[in-house]
Design an enzyme around this catalytic site. Structure first.
Site, mmCIF file in Angstrom:
data_model
loop_
_atom_site.group_PDB
_atom_site.id
_atom_site.type_symbol
_atom_site.label_atom_id
_atom_site.label_comp_id
_atom_site.label_asym_id
_atom_site.label_seq_id
_atom_site.Cartn_x
_atom_site.Cartn_y
_atom_site.Cartn_z
ATOM 1 N N GLU A 294 0.809 -1.222 0.000
ATOM 2 C CA GLU A 294 0.000 0.000 0.000
ATOM 3 C C GLU A 294 0.841 1.270 0.000
ATOM 4 O O GLU A 294 0.318 2.356 -0.245
ATOM 5 C CB GLU A 294 -0.923 0.018 1.229
ATOM 6 C CG GLU A 294 -2.025 -1.029 1.210
ATOM 7 C CD GLU A 294 -3.143 -0.689 0.246
ATOM 8 O OE1 GLU A 294 -3.111 0.399 -0.355
ATOM 9 O OE2 GLU A 294 -4.061 -1.517 0.103
ATOM 10 N N GLU B 232 8.893 -21.458 6.117
ATOM 11 C CA GLU B 232 9.171 -20.599 7.259
ATOM 12 C C GLU B 232 10.258 -21.181 8.164
ATOM 13 O O GLU B 232 10.774 -20.490 9.044
ATOM 14 C CB GLU B 232 7.902 -20.335 8.064
ATOM 15 C CG GLU B 232 7.364 -21.492 8.853
ATOM 16 C CD GLU B 232 6.133 -21.099 9.662
ATOM 17 O OE1 GLU B 232 6.086 -21.486 10.842
ATOM 18 O OE2 GLU B 232 5.234 -20.423 9.116
#
Length: 291
Positions: free
Chosen positions: A81, A112
């Protein structure tokens, strides 16, 4: 005994499956509201995080985001954003997500746990001494996040670690540790819920404050956006008209002269030439001067 508070049982989890649907949703909503409340005590650390990010960008450097799984998704959402909201070029805000783009379509847990992926992602990011990186891990002990924080710190990158567990290894590796102590989840271990909500809100707050520090927010308007679609073109015209206090047609004409860039268009609408507007913004460090 559990290894992490994020894996512990929430009081509302017992018998959850057997309750009426409306009661289940109420319990979930209450847990989300409780997660929001834990952001408040973190404000002093969030202030430092915002200044670290703004300082890196102000000096022409980079602000990276990193994480795995649901924490990585919260980091990604904020990172993506920054360009549309504050006009910060994407190459200045690299995203380090365990597993890369493929993991966004099919998330797997194995990535991960691979520190080598973190080191490779850090190499590709371009982050270097004087830059900053936001590293997220709900448990504060995800191997990808820890490897990223350790390697970044060794390279002189300022590490801001966001964790939802007190005393986590990530906090120990961070220059700035942000604790969002959201506790157990109603669905045990599902940190996309309370932990993710706290992370999302904290990142929203930090990135907005970064935008303000950089002069990209003025009177609550996102003045550093560049209009490149119909929605943003309309928004840009409204911003210019309001802040320059001119009619809509004059605002649109100013935007046409600045290629859709709002900050210089505000100054052009006030009577400056595009060149003079650019020079003035250089002098002010990108901030709109008072009228």
């Amino acid at each position: 005994m559990t290894s992490s508070p994020t894996e512990a049982r929430h009081p509302d989890s017992v018998g959850l499956h057997a309750r009426p649907a409306a009661e289940i949703l109420t319990a979930l909503l209450q847990a989300q509201a409780a997660a929001l409340a834990v952001v408040g005590p973190a404000i002093p650390a969030l202030l430092r995080a915002a200044e670290a990010g703004a300082e890196a960008l102000r000096r022409g450097g980079r602000l990276g985001y990193g994480g795995a799984g649901s924490s990585g998704l919260m980091a990604l959402a904020d990172c993506l954003e920054l360009a549309g909201t504050f006009g910060i070029p994407p190459e200045r805000t690299p995203m380090l997500f365990a597993g890369g783009a493929a993991a966004l379509l099919h998330m797997t847990g194995t990535v991960e746990d691979d520190p080598a992926l973190a080191l490779a992602d850090l190499d590709r990011s371009g982050l270097t001494a004087g830059d900053a990186v936001f590293v997220l891990s709900a448990s504060g002990r995800t191997p990808y996040a820890l490897a990223l924080a350790l390697a970044a710190r060794d390279r002189g990158v300022r590490v801001v670690g966001f964790a939802n567990v007190a005393g986590s290894p990530l906090a120990d590796l961070s220059d700035i540790a942000v604790l969002l102590d959201s506790g157990p989840e109603v669905v045990s271990g599902s940190t996309r819920m309370g932990a993710g909500t706290a992370q999302k809100v904290a990142l929203n707050m930090v990135s907005t404050l970064i935008g303000i520090h950089l002069g990209h927010v003025h009177d609550g308007y996102m003045v550093n956006l560049v209009a490149d679609n119909a929605k943003l073109t309309d928004r840009a015209a409204r911003i210019v008209a309001d802040l320059a206090q001119v009619p809509r047609d004059r605002a649109e004409a100013a935007l046409a002269r600045t290629g859709g860039a709002v900050k210089p268009a505000i100054l052009v609408a006030q009577g400056h030439s595009p060149g003079a507007a650019a020079d003035l913004l250089t002098v002010t460090g990108g901030r709109l001067p008072p009228r």
